[in-house]
Design a protein around this motif. Structure first.
Motif, PDB file in Angstrom:
ATOM      1  N   PRO A  51      -3.043  13.602  -1.099  1.00  0.00           N
ATOM      2  CA  PRO A  51      -3.224  12.552  -0.096  1.00  0.00           C
ATOM      3  C   PRO A  51      -4.485  11.737  -0.330  1.00  0.00           C
ATOM      4  O   PRO A  51      -5.427  12.175  -0.982  1.00  0.00           O
ATOM      5  CB  PRO A  51      -3.332  13.342   1.209  1.00  0.00           C
ATOM      6  CG  PRO A  51      -3.904  14.654   0.777  1.00  0.00           C
ATOM      7  CD  PRO A  51      -3.313  14.934  -0.568  1.00  0.00           C
ATOM      8  N   GLY A  52      -4.498  10.536   0.245  1.00  0.00           N
ATOM      9  CA  GLY A  52      -5.719   9.765   0.271  1.00  0.00           C
ATOM     10  C   GLY A  52      -5.836   8.695  -0.781  1.00  0.00           C
ATOM     11  O   GLY A  52      -6.927   8.212  -1.058  1.00  0.00           O
ATOM     12  N   TYR A  53      -4.745   8.290  -1.425  1.00  0.00           N
ATOM     13  CA  TYR A  53      -4.819   7.201  -2.382  1.00  0.00           C
ATOM     14  C   TYR A  53      -4.940   5.860  -1.662  1.00  0.00           C
ATOM     15  O   TYR A  53      -4.859   5.764  -0.453  1.00  0.00           O
ATOM     16  CB  TYR A  53      -3.587   7.204  -3.294  1.00  0.00           C
ATOM     17  CG  TYR A  53      -3.675   8.213  -4.411  1.00  0.00           C
ATOM     18  CD1 TYR A  53      -4.297   7.906  -5.609  1.00  0.00           C
ATOM     19  CD2 TYR A  53      -3.147   9.485  -4.243  1.00  0.00           C
ATOM     20  CE1 TYR A  53      -4.385   8.837  -6.630  1.00  0.00           C
ATOM     21  CE2 TYR A  53      -3.233  10.423  -5.267  1.00  0.00           C
ATOM     22  CZ  TYR A  53      -3.849  10.091  -6.453  1.00  0.00           C
ATOM     23  OH  TYR A  53      -3.940  11.017  -7.453  1.00  0.00           O
ATOM     24  N   GLY A  54      -5.087   4.814  -2.465  1.00  0.00           N
ATOM     25  CA  GLY A  54      -5.388   3.505  -1.921  1.00  0.00           C
ATOM     26  C   GLY A  54      -4.385   3.007  -0.907  1.00  0.00           C
ATOM     27  O   GLY A  54      -3.193   3.277  -0.993  1.00  0.00           O
ATOM     28  N   GLY A  55      -4.888   2.280   0.064  1.00  0.00           N
ATOM     29  CA  GLY A  55      -4.043   1.686   1.076  1.00  0.00           C
ATOM     30  C   GLY A  55      -4.787   0.571   1.763  1.00  0.00           C
ATOM     31  O   GLY A  55      -5.566  -0.133   1.138  1.00  0.00           O
ATOM     32  N   ASP A  56      -4.569   0.408   3.043  1.00  0.00           N
ATOM     33  CA  ASP A  56      -5.208  -0.676   3.771  1.00  0.00           C
ATOM     34  C   ASP A  56      -5.502  -0.214   5.185  1.00  0.00           C
ATOM     35  O   ASP A  56      -4.761   0.583   5.765  1.00  0.00           O
ATOM     36  CB  ASP A  56      -4.288  -1.896   3.808  1.00  0.00           C
ATOM     37  CG  ASP A  56      -5.040  -3.203   3.620  1.00  0.00           C
ATOM     38  OD1 ASP A  56      -6.288  -3.179   3.719  1.00  0.00           O
ATOM     39  OD2 ASP A  56      -4.398  -4.225   3.375  1.00  0.00           O
ATOM     40  N   ASP A  71      -1.310   6.364   0.460  1.00  0.00           N
ATOM     41  CA  ASP A  71      -0.219   7.077  -0.192  1.00  0.00           C
ATOM     42  C   ASP A  71      -0.733   8.331  -0.881  1.00  0.00           C
ATOM     43  O   ASP A  71      -1.929   8.510  -1.093  1.00  0.00           O
ATOM     44  CB  ASP A  71       0.490   6.158  -1.199  1.00  0.00           C
ATOM     45  CG  ASP A  71      -0.344   5.872  -2.435  1.00  0.00           C
ATOM     46  OD1 ASP A  71      -0.335   6.705  -3.363  1.00  0.00           O
ATOM     47  OD2 ASP A  71      -1.002   4.821  -2.477  1.00  0.00           O
ATOM     48  N   ASP A  72       0.218   9.200  -1.224  1.00  0.00           N
ATOM     49  CA  ASP A  72      -0.115  10.430  -1.927  1.00  0.00           C
ATOM     50  C   ASP A  72       0.457  10.433  -3.338  1.00  0.00           C
ATOM     51  O   ASP A  72       0.626  11.473  -3.945  1.00  0.00           O
ATOM     52  CB  ASP A  72       0.384  11.653  -1.151  1.00  0.00           C
ATOM     53  CG  ASP A  72       1.909  11.691  -1.047  1.00  0.00           C
ATOM     54  OD1 ASP A  72       2.564  10.757  -1.543  1.00  0.00           O
ATOM     55  OD2 ASP A  72       2.436  12.656  -0.477  1.00  0.00           O
ATOM     56  N   GLY A  73       0.762   9.251  -3.861  1.00  0.00           N
ATOM     57  CA  GLY A  73       1.365   9.134  -5.177  1.00  0.00           C
ATOM     58  C   GLY A  73       2.885   9.131  -5.136  1.00  0.00           C
ATOM     59  O   GLY A  73       3.532   8.853  -6.144  1.00  0.00           O
ATOM     60  N   THR A  74       3.461   9.429  -3.992  1.00  0.00           N
ATOM     61  CA  THR A  74       4.917   9.465  -3.834  1.00  0.00           C
ATOM     62  C   THR A  74       5.372   8.686  -2.603  1.00  0.00           C
ATOM     63  O   THR A  74       6.289   7.872  -2.677  1.00  0.00           O
ATOM     64  CB  THR A  74       5.415  10.917  -3.714  1.00  0.00           C
ATOM     65  OG1 THR A  74       4.993  11.652  -4.865  1.00  0.00           O
ATOM     66  CG2 THR A  74       6.938  10.962  -3.629  1.00  0.00           C
ATOM     67  N   TRP A  75       4.737   8.940  -1.472  1.00  0.00           N
ATOM     68  CA  TRP A  75       5.075   8.301  -0.207  1.00  0.00           C
ATOM     69  C   TRP A  75       3.946   7.372   0.239  1.00  0.00           C
ATOM     70  O   TRP A  75       2.772   7.638  -0.039  1.00  0.00           O
ATOM     71  CB  TRP A  75       5.268   9.341   0.895  1.00  0.00           C
ATOM     72  CG  TRP A  75       6.551  10.093   0.870  1.00  0.00           C
ATOM     73  CD1 TRP A  75       6.828  11.233   0.149  1.00  0.00           C
ATOM     74  CD2 TRP A  75       7.746   9.777   1.587  1.00  0.00           C
ATOM     75  NE1 TRP A  75       8.108  11.636   0.377  1.00  0.00           N
ATOM     76  CE2 TRP A  75       8.702  10.770   1.268  1.00  0.00           C
ATOM     77  CE3 TRP A  75       8.092   8.766   2.477  1.00  0.00           C
ATOM     78  CZ2 TRP A  75       9.993  10.761   1.797  1.00  0.00           C
ATOM     79  CZ3 TRP A  75       9.365   8.766   3.011  1.00  0.00           C
ATOM     80  CH2 TRP A  75      10.308   9.753   2.673  1.00  0.00           C
ATOM     81  N   GLN A 103      -0.021   2.331  -3.524  1.00  0.00           N
ATOM     82  CA  GLN A 103      -1.081   1.327  -3.676  1.00  0.00           C
ATOM     83  C   GLN A 103      -0.786   0.109  -2.791  1.00  0.00           C
ATOM     84  O   GLN A 103      -0.753  -1.029  -3.257  1.00  0.00           O
ATOM     85  CB  GLN A 103      -1.212   0.928  -5.148  1.00  0.00           C
ATOM     86  CG  GLN A 103      -1.522   2.111  -6.048  1.00  0.00           C
ATOM     87  CD  GLN A 103      -1.217   1.864  -7.511  1.00  0.00           C
ATOM     88  OE1 GLN A 103      -0.424   0.989  -7.858  1.00  0.00           O
ATOM     89  NE2 GLN A 103      -1.830   2.642  -8.377  1.00  0.00           N
ATOM     90  N   THR A 104      -0.622   0.345  -1.502  1.00  0.00           N
ATOM     91  CA  THR A 104      -0.129  -0.691  -0.604  1.00  0.00           C
ATOM     92  C   THR A 104      -1.244  -1.491   0.048  1.00  0.00           C
ATOM     93  O   THR A 104      -2.383  -1.051   0.170  1.00  0.00           O
ATOM     94  CB  THR A 104       0.737  -0.070   0.499  1.00  0.00           C
ATOM     95  OG1 THR A 104      -0.028   0.921   1.192  1.00  0.00           O
ATOM     96  CG2 THR A 104       1.984   0.566  -0.084  1.00  0.00           C
ATOM     97  N   VAL A 157       1.369  -4.769 -13.860  1.00  0.00           N
ATOM     98  CA  VAL A 157       0.761  -5.358 -12.662  1.00  0.00           C
ATOM     99  C   VAL A 157       0.830  -4.323 -11.550  1.00  0.00           C
ATOM    100  O   VAL A 157       1.850  -3.648 -11.374  1.00  0.00           O
ATOM    101  CB  VAL A 157       1.471  -6.661 -12.225  1.00  0.00           C
ATOM    102  CG1 VAL A 157       1.231  -7.768 -13.241  1.00  0.00           C
ATOM    103  CG2 VAL A 157       2.965  -6.450 -12.017  1.00  0.00           C
ATOM    104  N   TYR A 158      -0.268  -4.163 -10.799  1.00  0.00           N
ATOM    105  CA  TYR A 158      -0.274  -3.195  -9.722  1.00  0.00           C
ATOM    106  C   TYR A 158      -1.496  -3.371  -8.828  1.00  0.00           C
ATOM    107  O   TYR A 158      -2.340  -4.217  -9.055  1.00  0.00           O
ATOM    108  CB  TYR A 158      -0.216  -1.746 -10.220  1.00  0.00           C
ATOM    109  CG  TYR A 158      -0.920  -1.406 -11.506  1.00  0.00           C
ATOM    110  CD1 TYR A 158      -0.440  -0.403 -12.337  1.00  0.00           C
ATOM    111  CD2 TYR A 158      -2.080  -2.062 -11.903  1.00  0.00           C
ATOM    112  CE1 TYR A 158      -1.087  -0.063 -13.521  1.00  0.00           C
ATOM    113  CE2 TYR A 158      -2.721  -1.739 -13.079  1.00  0.00           C
ATOM    114  CZ  TYR A 158      -2.233  -0.736 -13.891  1.00  0.00           C
ATOM    115  OH  TYR A 158      -2.873  -0.406 -15.060  1.00  0.00           O
ATOM    116  N   ILE A 159      -1.580  -2.544  -7.771  1.00  0.00           N
ATOM    117  CA  ILE A 159      -2.701  -2.440  -6.839  1.00  0.00           C
ATOM    118  C   ILE A 159      -3.085  -3.795  -6.233  1.00  0.00           C
ATOM    119  O   ILE A 159      -4.155  -4.339  -6.498  1.00  0.00           O
ATOM    120  CB  ILE A 159      -3.932  -1.783  -7.500  1.00  0.00           C
ATOM    121  CG1 ILE A 159      -3.513  -0.590  -8.357  1.00  0.00           C
ATOM    122  CG2 ILE A 159      -4.936  -1.345  -6.423  1.00  0.00           C
ATOM    123  CD1 ILE A 159      -4.655   0.065  -9.098  1.00  0.00           C
ATOM    124  N   PRO A 160      -2.237  -4.360  -5.393  1.00  0.00           N
ATOM    125  CA  PRO A 160      -2.582  -5.634  -4.752  1.00  0.00           C
ATOM    126  C   PRO A 160      -3.458  -5.445  -3.522  1.00  0.00           C
ATOM    127  O   PRO A 160      -3.515  -4.370  -2.927  1.00  0.00           O
ATOM    128  CB  PRO A 160      -1.211  -6.190  -4.349  1.00  0.00           C
ATOM    129  CG  PRO A 160      -0.415  -4.955  -4.032  1.00  0.00           C
ATOM    130  CD  PRO A 160      -0.876  -3.906  -5.024  1.00  0.00           C
TER     131      PRO A 160
END
Length: 259
Positions: A51-56, A71-75, A103-104, A157-160
């Motif tokens: 848990p704890g990946y990039g978000g907003d 996200d957690d790399g999956t959800w 990466q939302t 392309v990723y991580i907007p």
């Protein structure tokens, strides 16, 4: 097995949740204060392993609360907390809302939410929308895709990160390319849209040597635009540009600070 998300919370002159703007004025200079780490209990599920990946994290007027996705790399998960006038209340237990989107970033425009994120293959950025963050549907499957051969983003392309202002949705995203000297380096580019679906790429805004990774919190204040990048392990870098130079040139880079 349930796991615990651990998300750092920063604060600077009225900003919380990593540089998103609360009501009132703020300045992008000064000393950042680390407010600690938020332990967020998941609702359960074996897939919640990282848990704890990039978000907003954005303050939404009306309900007067902070809304966060990560996200957690999956959800992709969603949670929220009440604004307490200078502090943030307890976060609600998050729950998964989108499988495979990571990466939302998102913006609320009118009564509708628009979320952008990377699909699992990291070869396109998708657009999801809906009346609230807990009820989003895929609207456009490929709003940003790799550029033509020779472009800075012709590989991935990723991580907007996005911000809506004045009828324009602005997006900073990470691109990787195959040009000589790039070496697969990370470069942040910029794109704009007026309909949330059709984007015009305006070119790169960071140098290959900057290793611009994990951009977040695209923000407009006064006559300048800002975003923050976490280039690897060792700190957070701020970029800025005046309104008159939003695209077409490299943004000014400021030294990284550690958190």
């Amino acid at each position: 097995m349930k796991t615990i998300a651990r998300i750092a919370l920063l604060h600077l002159a009225g900003l919380s949740c990593f540089a998103q703007q609360a009501p009132g004025l703020w300045t992008p200079t000064g000393i950042w204060t680390r407010l600690g780490v938020l332990p967020i209990p998941f609702s359960g599920g074996e897939e919640e392993n990282q848990p704890g990946y990039g978000g907003d994290c954005v303050y939404v007027a009306g309900p007067s609360c902070w809304k966060m996705t990560f996200d957690d790399g999956t959800w992709t998960y969603y949670t929220e907390a009440q604004d307490l006038g200078g502090s943030i209340g307890p976060w609600a237990p998050p729950h998964g809302i989108i499988l495979g989107l990571i990466q939302t970033t998102w913006a609320k425009v009118g009564s509708r939410y628009h979320m952008y994120g990377t699909n699992g293959a990291s070869n396109q950025i998708e657009h999801w929308s809906g009346p609230n963050l807990a009820a989003l549907a895929l609207t456009d499957s490929a709003v940003i895709v790799p550029g033509a051969p020779g472009n800075f983003d012709d590989s991935h392309v990723y991580i907007p990160t996005v911000e809506w202002e004045g009828g324009i949705l602005r997006m900073v995203y990470v691109g990787q390319g195959h040009l000589p000297g790039q070496g697969g380096g990370f470069v942040c580019g910029i794109a704009t849209s007026t309909d949330f679906a059709t984007f015009s790429k305006l070119g790169p805004i960071t140098a290959v040597t900057d290793s611009c990774q994990n951009p977040g919190s695209l923000t407009h204040s006064g006559t300048n635009w800002y975003f923050w990048s976490a280039p690897g392990c060792c700190g957070i870098t701020r970029y800025s540009t005046p309104d008159s130079a939003f695209s077409g040139s490299l943004w000014a880079k400021y030294p990284a600070f550690t958190v």
